[in-house]
Design a protein around this motif. Structure first.
Motif, PDB file in Angstrom:
ATOM      1  N   LYS A 184      45.948  35.941  16.925  1.00 38.56           N
ATOM      2  CA  LYS A 184      46.706  35.920  18.174  1.00 38.56           C
ATOM      3  C   LYS A 184      46.118  36.958  19.125  1.00 38.56           C
ATOM      4  N   GLU A 185      45.914  36.577  20.355  1.00 35.76           N
ATOM      5  CA  GLU A 185      45.351  37.484  21.340  1.00 35.76           C
ATOM      6  C   GLU A 185      46.451  37.997  22.251  1.00 35.76           C
ATOM      7  N   PHE A 186      46.355  39.266  22.571  1.00 35.98           N
ATOM      8  CA  PHE A 186      47.281  39.889  23.501  1.00 35.98           C
ATOM      9  C   PHE A 186      46.499  40.293  24.736  1.00 35.98           C
ATOM     10  N   HIS A 187      47.075  40.059  25.893  1.00 40.39           N
ATOM     11  CA  HIS A 187      46.400  40.363  27.142  1.00 40.39           C
ATOM     12  C   HIS A 187      47.061  41.572  27.795  1.00 40.39           C
ATOM     13  N   HIS A 188      46.230  42.504  28.241  1.00 40.39           N
ATOM     14  CA  HIS A 188      46.713  43.765  28.817  1.00 40.39           C
ATOM     15  C   HIS A 188      46.098  43.985  30.195  1.00 40.39           C
ATOM     16  N   TYR A 189      45.975  42.928  30.956  1.00 44.87           N
ATOM     17  CA  TYR A 189      45.286  42.992  32.239  1.00 44.87           C
ATOM     18  C   TYR A 189      45.923  44.013  33.183  1.00 44.87           C
ATOM     19  N   VAL A 190      47.212  43.936  33.377  1.00 49.33           N
ATOM     20  CA  VAL A 190      47.891  44.849  34.310  1.00 49.33           C
ATOM     21  C   VAL A 190      47.783  46.281  33.808  1.00 49.33           C
ATOM     22  N   PHE A 191      47.872  46.461  32.489  1.00 49.11           N
ATOM     23  CA  PHE A 191      47.736  47.801  31.919  1.00 49.11           C
ATOM     24  C   PHE A 191      46.341  48.357  32.195  1.00 49.11           C
ATOM     25  N   GLY A 192      45.321  47.523  32.110  1.00 45.68           N
ATOM     26  CA  GLY A 192      43.956  47.950  32.417  1.00 45.68           C
ATOM     27  C   GLY A 192      43.811  48.391  33.863  1.00 45.68           C
ATOM     28  N   LEU A 193      44.409  47.641  34.779  1.00 44.28           N
ATOM     29  CA  LEU A 193      44.379  48.018  36.190  1.00 44.28           C
ATOM     30  C   LEU A 193      45.101  49.341  36.411  1.00 44.28           C
ATOM     31  N   ILE A 195      45.479  51.792  34.194  1.00 49.80           N
ATOM     32  CA  ILE A 195      44.656  52.875  33.643  1.00 49.80           C
ATOM     33  C   ILE A 195      43.549  53.235  34.633  1.00 49.80           C
ATOM     34  N   GLU A 196      42.920  52.230  35.217  1.00 49.54           N
ATOM     35  CA  GLU A 196      41.857  52.489  36.199  1.00 49.54           C
ATOM     36  C   GLU A 196      42.396  53.296  37.378  1.00 49.54           C
ATOM     37  N   GLU A 197      43.551  52.895  37.888  1.00 52.09           N
ATOM     38  CA  GLU A 197      44.156  53.615  39.015  1.00 52.09           C
ATOM     39  C   GLU A 197      44.519  55.041  38.620  1.00 52.09           C
ATOM     40  N   LEU A 198      45.057  55.197  37.428  1.00 51.24           N
ATOM     41  CA  LEU A 198      45.446  56.516  36.938  1.00 51.24           C
ATOM     42  C   LEU A 198      44.236  57.437  36.803  1.00 51.24           C
ATOM     43  N   LEU A 199      43.137  56.934  36.284  1.00 48.71           N
ATOM     44  CA  LEU A 199      41.927  57.744  36.149  1.00 48.71           C
ATOM     45  C   LEU A 199      41.422  58.196  37.516  1.00 48.71           C
ATOM     46  N   LYS A 200      41.518  57.324  38.511  1.00 47.77           N
ATOM     47  CA  LYS A 200      41.117  57.709  39.868  1.00 47.77           C
ATOM     48  C   LYS A 200      42.026  58.804  40.412  1.00 47.77           C
ATOM     49  N   LEU A 201      43.326  58.649  40.209  1.00 47.50           N
ATOM     50  CA  LEU A 201      44.279  59.655  40.697  1.00 47.50           C
ATOM     51  C   LEU A 201      44.058  61.015  40.036  1.00 47.50           C
ATOM     52  N   GLU A 202      43.641  60.983  38.777  1.00 46.13           N
ATOM     53  CA  GLU A 202      43.412  62.222  38.027  1.00 46.13           C
ATOM     54  C   GLU A 202      42.001  62.776  38.242  1.00 46.13           C
ATOM     55  N   ARG A 234      54.939  56.256  36.885  1.00 48.30           N
ATOM     56  CA  ARG A 234      53.918  55.548  37.656  1.00 48.30           C
ATOM     57  C   ARG A 234      53.748  54.112  37.147  1.00 48.30           C
ATOM     58  N   TYR A 235      53.757  53.955  35.823  1.00 50.48           N
ATOM     59  CA  TYR A 235      53.574  52.630  35.242  1.00 50.48           C
ATOM     60  C   TYR A 235      54.735  51.703  35.624  1.00 50.48           C
ATOM     61  N   ILE A 236      55.947  52.235  35.583  1.00 49.72           N
ATOM     62  CA  ILE A 236      57.111  51.439  35.975  1.00 49.72           C
ATOM     63  C   ILE A 236      56.965  50.973  37.422  1.00 49.72           C
ATOM     64  N   ARG A 237      56.586  51.881  38.310  1.00 51.87           N
ATOM     65  CA  ARG A 237      56.397  51.526  39.718  1.00 51.87           C
ATOM     66  C   ARG A 237      55.246  50.532  39.883  1.00 51.87           C
ATOM     67  N   LYS A 271      55.329  46.663  41.318  1.00 55.90           N
ATOM     68  CA  LYS A 271      54.511  46.283  42.462  1.00 55.90           C
ATOM     69  C   LYS A 271      53.571  45.128  42.130  1.00 55.90           C
ATOM     70  N   TYR A 272      53.024  45.102  40.893  1.00 56.00           N
ATOM     71  CA  TYR A 272      51.981  44.134  40.546  1.00 56.00           C
ATOM     72  C   TYR A 272      52.376  43.159  39.443  1.00 56.00           C
ATOM     73  N   ASP A 273      53.637  43.014  39.170  1.00 59.61           N
ATOM     74  CA  ASP A 273      54.068  42.126  38.093  1.00 59.61           C
ATOM     75  C   ASP A 273      53.625  40.687  38.315  1.00 59.61           C
ATOM     76  N   HIS A 274      53.459  40.278  39.549  1.00 60.03           N
ATOM     77  CA  HIS A 274      53.003  38.914  39.825  1.00 60.03           C
ATOM     78  C   HIS A 274      51.624  38.645  39.204  1.00 60.03           C
ATOM     79  N   LEU A 275      50.774  39.677  39.131  1.00 60.08           N
ATOM     80  CA  LEU A 275      49.468  39.497  38.483  1.00 60.08           C
ATOM     81  C   LEU A 275      49.640  39.177  37.008  1.00 60.08           C
ATOM     82  N   HIS A 276      50.549  39.887  36.387  1.00 61.93           N
ATOM     83  CA  HIS A 276      50.821  39.666  34.965  1.00 61.93           C
ATOM     84  C   HIS A 276      51.300  38.248  34.743  1.00 61.93           C
TER      85      HIS A 276
END
Length: 94
Positions: free
Chosen positions: A3-12, A14-21, A78-81, A85-90
């Motif tokens: 079974k495959e699990f998709h974490h697309y929104v989580f990946g986005l 993490i990318e945003e968080l790394l930029k902020l940090e 931040r993740y909740i927000r 904001k981006y749940d439609h992508l998920h």
């Protein structure tokens, strides 16, 4: 069948968080033994949570326990927000 699990929104997120940090991606990848190509795939493809766990461990090693706990709280909010904001992508990827 695996079974495959998709974490697309989580990946986005993490990318945003790394930029902020202001994380230097090449330096982080070297320290967590992750190739830059693998990191690039985190942003485009679905990867196992173990790759994301390496990024979290990177922060754990850099920060004190108190700093890490504060970051955990900040990142959770931040993740909740971000999800709101981006749940439609998920939903589009399902």
């Amino acid at each position: 069948m695996k079974k495959e699990f998709h974490h697309y929104v989580f990946g986005l997120f993490i990318e945003e968080l790394l930029k902020l940090e202001h994380v230097k991606i090449i330096e982080m990848c070297h320290q967590i033994n992750m190739g830059k190509e693998t990191y690039g795939k985190l942003k485009k493809d679905d990867k196992c949570l173990s790759f994301y766990e390496r990024i979290l461990s990177y922060y754990y090693e850099l920060l004190t326990e108190e700093e890490f706990m504060e970051k955990r709280r900040e990142w959770t909010l931040r993740y909740i927000r971000y999800r709101k904001k981006y749940d439609h992508l998920h939903d589009d990827i399902k």
